[in-house]
Design an enzyme around this catalytic site. Structure first.
Site, mmCIF file in Angstrom:
data_model
loop_
_atom_site.group_PDB
_atom_site.id
_atom_site.type_symbol
_atom_site.label_atom_id
_atom_site.label_comp_id
_atom_site.label_asym_id
_atom_site.label_seq_id
_atom_site.Cartn_x
_atom_site.Cartn_y
_atom_site.Cartn_z
ATOM 1 N N CYS A 122 -22.344 -61.380 -5.667
ATOM 2 C CA CYS A 122 -23.408 -62.314 -6.028
ATOM 3 C C CYS A 122 -22.803 -63.691 -6.256
ATOM 4 O O CYS A 122 -21.765 -63.815 -6.902
ATOM 5 C CB CYS A 122 -24.107 -61.832 -7.301
ATOM 6 N N LEU A 123 -23.469 -64.704 -5.751
ATOM 7 C CA LEU A 123 -22.984 -66.076 -5.931
ATOM 8 C C LEU A 123 -22.985 -66.467 -7.409
ATOM 9 O O LEU A 123 -22.260 -67.377 -7.804
ATOM 10 C CB LEU A 123 -23.854 -67.051 -5.124
ATOM 11 N N HIS A 149 -33.220 -60.770 -9.029
ATOM 12 C CA HIS A 149 -32.969 -62.084 -9.655
ATOM 13 C C HIS A 149 -34.274 -62.664 -10.217
ATOM 14 O O HIS A 149 -34.260 -63.332 -11.253
ATOM 15 C CB HIS A 149 -32.411 -63.090 -8.633
ATOM 16 N N GLY A 165 -28.069 -64.437 0.834
ATOM 17 C CA GLY A 165 -29.359 -64.529 0.153
ATOM 18 C C GLY A 165 -29.233 -65.484 -1.029
ATOM 19 O O GLY A 165 -28.117 -65.806 -1.457
ATOM 20 N N HIS A 180 -31.798 -57.059 -4.108
ATOM 21 C CA HIS A 180 -30.910 -57.895 -4.934
ATOM 22 C C HIS A 180 -31.598 -59.215 -5.306
ATOM 23 O O HIS A 180 -31.560 -59.644 -6.462
ATOM 24 C CB HIS A 180 -29.612 -58.134 -4.141
ATOM 25 N N GLU A 181 -32.255 -59.846 -4.324
ATOM 26 C CA GLU A 181 -32.915 -61.139 -4.583
ATOM 27 C C GLU A 181 -34.148 -60.968 -5.477
ATOM 28 O O GLU A 181 -34.388 -61.785 -6.370
ATOM 29 C CB GLU A 181 -33.310 -61.826 -3.271
ATOM 30 N N GLN A 196 -31.317 -68.732 -9.442
ATOM 31 C CA GLN A 196 -29.891 -69.056 -9.325
ATOM 32 C C GLN A 196 -29.645 -70.560 -9.219
ATOM 33 O O GLN A 196 -28.552 -71.028 -9.506
ATOM 34 C CB GLN A 196 -29.286 -68.378 -8.085
#
Ligand code: GNR
Ligand code: NI
Length: 170
Positions: free
Chosen positions: A95-96, A141, A46, A137-138, A51
């Protein structure tokens, strides 16, 4: 298409609330395409626009992207909103933007998400398990929240300190 650089914590740009998309314009479609390419290249399951330093409510998700390979089950969404949630699930999240850390996070087990798709059409997605976790999660963000905001203060402090040290040594 283009690969976009991914911001990593601690970074105040990851703490901002993203603005709704007014229309799924050509510009937004281009952003979605670049985010998809960036997600697959990372590889991740994702990616949210903040981000990649764009404060708009856009996310892309493909939880079948285990090997960073081809498109499997891709969702590209604008203005996603959780309209129903149910149950509880614990998942070891990564997470990236928080590279090389994972922690257990408690989320809803099932969610119904309303959003605009790439064609600008209003759609509803019913999700459970990893897809439900990833959508939550997204969407987090988009509201300036990272998975570490769901773990204990001590764990969060330790992770942020290590991330800071790592940034300094880069
Ligand atoms: O690639 C990712 N893996 C992942 C694993 C468990 C729970 C959530 C995620 S999302 C993450 C990519 C990312 O940082 N998206 O914002
Ligand atoms: Ni993330």
């Amino acid at each position: 298409m283009a690969l976009l650089p991914i911001l990593t914590a601690p970074d105040r740009r990851l703490k901002q609330k993203a603005a709704p998309v007014e229309e799924v314009s050509e510009k937004i479609v281009k952003l979605m395409d670049d985010m998809v390419e960036t997600m697959y290249a990372a590889p991740g399951i994702g990616l949210a626009a903040p981000q990649v330093n764009v404060l708009k409510r856009v996310i892309v998700v493909d939880v079948e992207n285990y090997d960073g390979g081809e498109e499997h089950n891709l969702l590209t969404l604008a203005n996603p909103e959780i309209i129903e949630k149910e149950g509880e699930i614990v998942w070891a999240e990564g997470c990236l933007s928080v590279p090389n850390f994972t922690e257990d996070v408690v989320r809803a087990e099932k969610v119904v998400v309303q959003a605009l798709n790439k064609e600008g059409k209003k759609i509803e997605i019913t999700a459970e398990g990893l897809l439900a976790v990833c959508l939550q999660h997204e969407i987090d963000h988009l509201d300036g929240q990272l998975f570490i905001d769901h773990v204990s203060r001590l764990k969060r402090a330790i992770i942020l300190q290590k991330l800071k040290k790592r940034k300094k040594s880069e």
